[in-house]
Design an enzyme around this catalytic site. Sequence first.
Site, PDB file in Angstrom:
ATOM      1  N   HIS A  93       1.807  -5.281 -12.409  1.00  0.00           N
ATOM      2  CA  HIS A  93       0.643  -6.164 -12.285  1.00  0.00           C
ATOM      3  C   HIS A  93       0.988  -7.401 -11.457  1.00  0.00           C
ATOM      4  CE1 HIS A  93      -3.110  -8.079 -14.054  1.00  0.00           C
ATOM      5  NE2 HIS A  93      -2.466  -9.132 -13.564  1.00  0.00           N
ATOM      6  N   GLU A  94       2.081  -8.058 -11.819  1.00  0.00           N
ATOM      7  CA  GLU A  94       2.459  -9.283 -11.109  1.00  0.00           C
ATOM      8  C   GLU A  94       2.922  -8.980  -9.681  1.00  0.00           C
ATOM      9  OE1 GLU A  94       1.503 -11.850 -12.491  1.00  0.00           O
ATOM     10  OE2 GLU A  94       1.244 -11.077 -14.524  1.00  0.00           O
ATOM     11  N   HIS A 113      -0.004  -8.954  -7.438  1.00  0.00           N
ATOM     12  CA  HIS A 113      -0.342 -10.334  -7.062  1.00  0.00           C
ATOM     13  C   HIS A 113       0.554 -10.820  -5.921  1.00  0.00           C
ATOM     14  CE1 HIS A 113      -3.263 -10.723 -10.103  1.00  0.00           C
ATOM     15  NE2 HIS A 113      -2.472 -11.006 -11.123  1.00  0.00           N
TER      16      HIS A 113
END
EC number: 3.4.24.-
Length: 239
Positions: A138-139, A142
């Site tokens: 997820h990160e 980003h």
Amino acid sequence: MPNSQTSNSQPQVSEKDVDTGFRKGDDTFTHWRNVFNILTGRMTDEGIEQFRVARDLRNEAADCKRCEDQRDYLLQWSPIIRYMSDSIRQLGGDLSSHNIYCRRCTNRKAGGFDPEYGILICANEMKDQGHLEDTMAHEMVHAYDHLRFKVDWTNNLRHAACTEIRASSLSGECRWAREFFRRGQWKLTQQHQECVRRRAVLSVMARPGCQDKGHAEKVVNEVWDSCFRDTRPFDEIFR
């Protein structure tokens, strides 16, 4: 004689005097007493938070060590983590053990990304290696978006909504098994989309520029179609 006056005021009860059901102590008896109080409903929400904070402090070293070991394993062997690492490297970035940090967090979140420092993993919130893998992925989405699309993290809610949609969709955290077994979401149809939308709205709501839930939902809806369809750097949703 002057009439005596009876005071009707009640004694003030300080926060320290309120029994939350939590008992301090690191011994086994106190631990299970606290667990029993939680299970029987004798511990307040404040007491449960006190219990979690005490547990996190007690287990901080072990939690961080386990997180670091699993992080290093995933960086070497996880297909999605390796693919995201390579994709970020092709854009001139670098994410590895030197800037993916395992730390104890005081707020209840899984992790975060900062363009200046890298990725923070909340070691005390990681349930297992699969949870860590989803959080890292997820990160990393980003981080990829920051390098490729020049995301304005501070002032542009549409940017924030788009990268949250992509991160929740591509990381694997919204696949059916995760929703079913971990979050108790039982729907069989449109489950993935509903999970992505729900998590994106919650994330946008936490931004300083967001007014309320309705505002967050409006922003997410505005960018939904284009951002949900955008699966870069994958050809399609990976898992």
